[in-house]
Each structure stands twice: as C-alpha cells, then as structure tokens.
Scaffold this motif. Structure first.
Motif, PDB file in Angstrom:
ATOM      1  N   GLU A   1      -0.401 -93.115 -24.859  1.00 31.68           N
ATOM      2  CA  GLU A   1       0.874 -93.831 -24.996  1.00 31.68           C
ATOM      3  C   GLU A   1       1.042 -94.858 -23.878  1.00 31.68           C
ATOM      4  N   GLY A   2       0.550 -94.517 -22.693  1.00 32.18           N
ATOM      5  CA  GLY A   2       0.591 -95.473 -21.588  1.00 32.18           C
ATOM      6  C   GLY A   2      -0.201 -96.724 -21.911  1.00 32.18           C
ATOM      7  N   LEU A   3      -1.370 -96.553 -22.515  1.00 31.72           N
ATOM      8  CA  LEU A   3      -2.150 -97.718 -22.947  1.00 31.72           C
ATOM      9  C   LEU A   3      -1.386 -98.514 -23.994  1.00 31.72           C
ATOM     10  N   ALA A   4      -0.731 -97.803 -24.897  1.00 26.56           N
ATOM     11  CA  ALA A   4       0.006 -98.469 -25.973  1.00 26.56           C
ATOM     12  C   ALA A   4       1.116 -99.366 -25.425  1.00 26.56           C
TER      13      ALA A   4
ATOM     14  N   ARG B   1       4.852 -91.415 -20.583  1.00 30.37           N
ATOM     15  CA  ARG B   1       5.970 -90.469 -20.583  1.00 30.37           C
ATOM     16  C   ARG B   1       7.310 -91.197 -20.486  1.00 30.37           C
ATOM     17  N   GLY B   2       7.254 -92.489 -20.145  1.00 27.74           N
ATOM     18  CA  GLY B   2       8.477 -93.280 -20.059  1.00 27.74           C
ATOM     19  C   GLY B   2       9.041 -93.409 -18.661  1.00 27.74           C
ATOM     20  N   ASP B   3       8.313 -92.912 -17.669  1.00 24.67           N
ATOM     21  CA  ASP B   3       8.786 -93.006 -16.288  1.00 24.67           C
ATOM     22  C   ASP B   3       8.732 -94.436 -15.759  1.00 24.67           C
ATOM     23  N   TYR B   4       7.806 -95.221 -16.288  1.00 24.25           N
ATOM     24  CA  TYR B   4       7.620 -96.610 -15.857  1.00 24.25           C
ATOM     25  C   TYR B   4       7.436 -97.492 -17.081  1.00 24.25           C
ATOM     26  N   GLU B   5       7.748 -98.765 -16.909  1.00 28.43           N
ATOM     27  CA  GLU B   5       7.520 -99.780 -17.939  1.00 28.43           C
ATOM     28  C   GLU B   5       6.288-100.592 -17.542  1.00 28.43           C
ATOM     29  N   ALA B   6       5.801-101.401 -18.453  1.00 31.75           N
ATOM     30  CA  ALA B   6       4.614-102.219 -18.186  1.00 31.75           C
ATOM     31  C   ALA B   6       4.807-103.109 -16.960  1.00 31.75           C
ATOM     32  N   ASP B   7       6.005-103.654 -16.799  1.00 28.21           N
ATOM     33  CA  ASP B   7       6.234-104.558 -15.670  1.00 28.21           C
ATOM     34  C   ASP B   7       6.371-103.816 -14.336  1.00 28.21           C
TER      35      ASP B   7
ATOM     36  N   MET C   1       0.383 -82.262 -22.906  1.00 28.26           N
ATOM     37  CA  MET C   1       0.037 -83.405 -23.751  1.00 28.26           C
ATOM     38  C   MET C   1      -0.470 -84.606 -22.952  1.00 28.26           C
ATOM     39  N   ALA C   2      -1.206 -84.351 -21.888  1.00 29.82           N
ATOM     40  CA  ALA C   2      -1.677 -85.430 -21.015  1.00 29.82           C
ATOM     41  C   ALA C   2      -2.482 -86.481 -21.771  1.00 29.82           C
ATOM     42  N   GLY C   3      -3.344 -86.056 -22.673  1.00 28.97           N
ATOM     43  CA  GLY C   3      -4.137 -87.022 -23.432  1.00 28.97           C
ATOM     44  C   GLY C   3      -3.263 -87.973 -24.226  1.00 28.97           C
ATOM     45  N   ASP C   4      -2.255 -87.420 -24.875  1.00 23.91           N
ATOM     46  CA  ASP C   4      -1.335 -88.255 -25.652  1.00 23.91           C
ATOM     47  C   ASP C   4      -0.521 -89.169 -24.744  1.00 23.91           C
ATOM     48  N   LEU C   5      -0.122 -88.663 -23.585  1.00 24.39           N
ATOM     49  CA  LEU C   5       0.663 -89.484 -22.661  1.00 24.39           C
ATOM     50  C   LEU C   5      -0.153 -90.654 -22.126  1.00 24.39           C
TER      51      LEU C   5
ATOM     52  N   GLN D   1      -8.442 -93.089 -10.568  1.00 24.40           N
ATOM     53  CA  GLN D   1      -7.664 -91.857 -10.697  1.00 24.40           C
ATOM     54  C   GLN D   1      -6.168 -92.163 -10.719  1.00 24.40           C
ATOM     55  N   ALA D   2      -5.745 -93.063  -9.848  1.00 25.81           N
ATOM     56  CA  ALA D   2      -4.328 -93.447  -9.815  1.00 25.81           C
ATOM     57  C   ALA D   2      -3.924 -94.109 -11.127  1.00 25.81           C
ATOM     58  N   ALA D   3      -4.815 -94.904 -11.698  1.00 24.16           N
ATOM     59  CA  ALA D   3      -4.513 -95.563 -12.971  1.00 24.16           C
ATOM     60  C   ALA D   3      -4.309 -94.538 -14.082  1.00 24.16           C
ATOM     61  N   LEU D   4      -5.118 -93.485 -14.099  1.00 25.67           N
ATOM     62  CA  LEU D   4      -4.939 -92.442 -15.120  1.00 25.67           C
ATOM     63  C   LEU D   4      -3.570 -91.783 -15.000  1.00 25.67           C
ATOM     64  N   VAL D   5      -3.189 -91.441 -13.779  1.00 26.76           N
ATOM     65  CA  VAL D   5      -1.878 -90.812 -13.564  1.00 26.76           C
ATOM     66  C   VAL D   5      -0.765 -91.795 -13.924  1.00 26.76           C
ATOM     67  N   ALA D   6      -0.912 -93.039 -13.503  1.00 23.66           N
ATOM     68  CA  ALA D   6       0.105 -94.052 -13.801  1.00 23.66           C
ATOM     69  C   ALA D   6       0.225 -94.283 -15.311  1.00 23.66           C
ATOM     70  N   LEU D   7      -0.897 -94.247 -16.019  1.00 28.47           N
ATOM     71  CA  LEU D   7      -0.842 -94.383 -17.478  1.00 28.47           C
ATOM     72  C   LEU D   7      -0.084 -93.211 -18.102  1.00 28.47           C
ATOM     73  N   ALA D   8      -0.332 -92.008 -17.602  1.00 32.44           N
ATOM     74  CA  ALA D   8       0.388 -90.839 -18.122  1.00 32.44           C
ATOM     75  C   ALA D   8       1.886 -90.984 -17.864  1.00 32.44           C
ATOM     76  N   TRP D   9       2.237 -91.410 -16.668  1.00 30.41           N
ATOM     77  CA  TRP D   9       3.658 -91.589 -16.342  1.00 30.41           C
ATOM     78  C   TRP D   9       4.286 -92.688 -17.189  1.00 30.41           C
TER      79      TRP D   9
END
Length: 134
Positions: free
Chosen positions: A120-123, A80-86, A113-117, A69-77
């Motif tokens: 994008e997090g995966l991307a 959205r640009g709140d975090y970088e991969a590192d 747009m959660a699905g898109d976010l 669940q945390a991973a899903l939220v973190a991917l959305a964030w």
C-alpha cells in the motif's frame, strides 16, 4: 510543477524488485501463520521462487543497507496512513531513528499485515507491487 510522484522522478532509496520480494515473502509468511492446518511440506516453491522462511527473510532484510531498511519501514508506515507521499523524507528519517529495540526484520515480521502495508505504501506513489518484475 506537478504533484506526480512518478517512479522516474522519485527515488525511494530501495529497488522495486527488493520491495516486491520482501512483500511477497512477508505475505507468504504471515498467511502461513494464520493457517495452522497447512503442512509446510505440501507446498513446493514455484520454479525460480526462493523458499523464504522467517529466518531467511530476516537475513535478507538485515543484509540491506540502512537506507533500504528505513525505506521498507517508511513504506509500511505510509501504507498504514501514518505519512503521505509528500512526507517521504520525514518518514524515512523517522524510520532510521525508530530504534524500538527490534531489528528491522523483527519489526516488520511482528507488524500485522506488513506485506500489504508495504504494498500500500508503494501504491501511494502510484506503483503497484503486482506490476514489478521479479
């Protein structure tokens, strides 16, 4: 040392198939919300595709473990640009502490747009949700 975040080198803490399933259904639900002229009885799920409504998707998400669940939220964030991969570990830690009074499912379903976010997090990690086998 490479900056690559190859799928084989990096553990998101959730399976790509699970992420893809959530993305597909978040997109479908949020697309349907935007089009009130569609009769839900007109659209049959494709063969092999489950018919997820908000309640079914919420149950699916809530049955995931805390890390997933945390991973899903973190991917959305991240999407959205709140975090970088590192900053992945920080994003996951913050997602676990989120506690905004909403369940993870409610939080994601209320996010525009959660699905898109999430996709994008995966991307950000070089993974295309469209390439994930379902």
């Amino acid at each position: 040392m490479s900056d690559s975040t190859d799928d084989d080198e990096f553990d998101l803490g959730i399976s790509l198939e699970t992420v893809a399933t959530v993305v597909d259904h978040l997109r479908a639900i949020q697309d349907d919300e935007g089009d009130e002229n569609i009769d839900p009885d007109d659209e049959e799920p494709e063969e092999g595709e489950e018919d997820f409504d908000e309640d079914t998707l919420a149950t699916f998400i809530e049955e995931l473990n805390e890390d997933e669940q945390a991973a899903l939220v973190a991917l959305a964030w991240t999407g959205r640009g709140d975090y970088e991969a590192d900053q992945w570990e920080e994003a996951v830690a913050m997602a676990k502490e989120r506690g905004a009074g909403l369940s993870t499912a409610e939080y994601l379903l209320q996010m525009d747009m959660a699905g898109d976010l999430v996709a994008e997090g995966l991307a950000v990690f070089g993974i295309s949700v469209e390439d994930v086998e379902r």
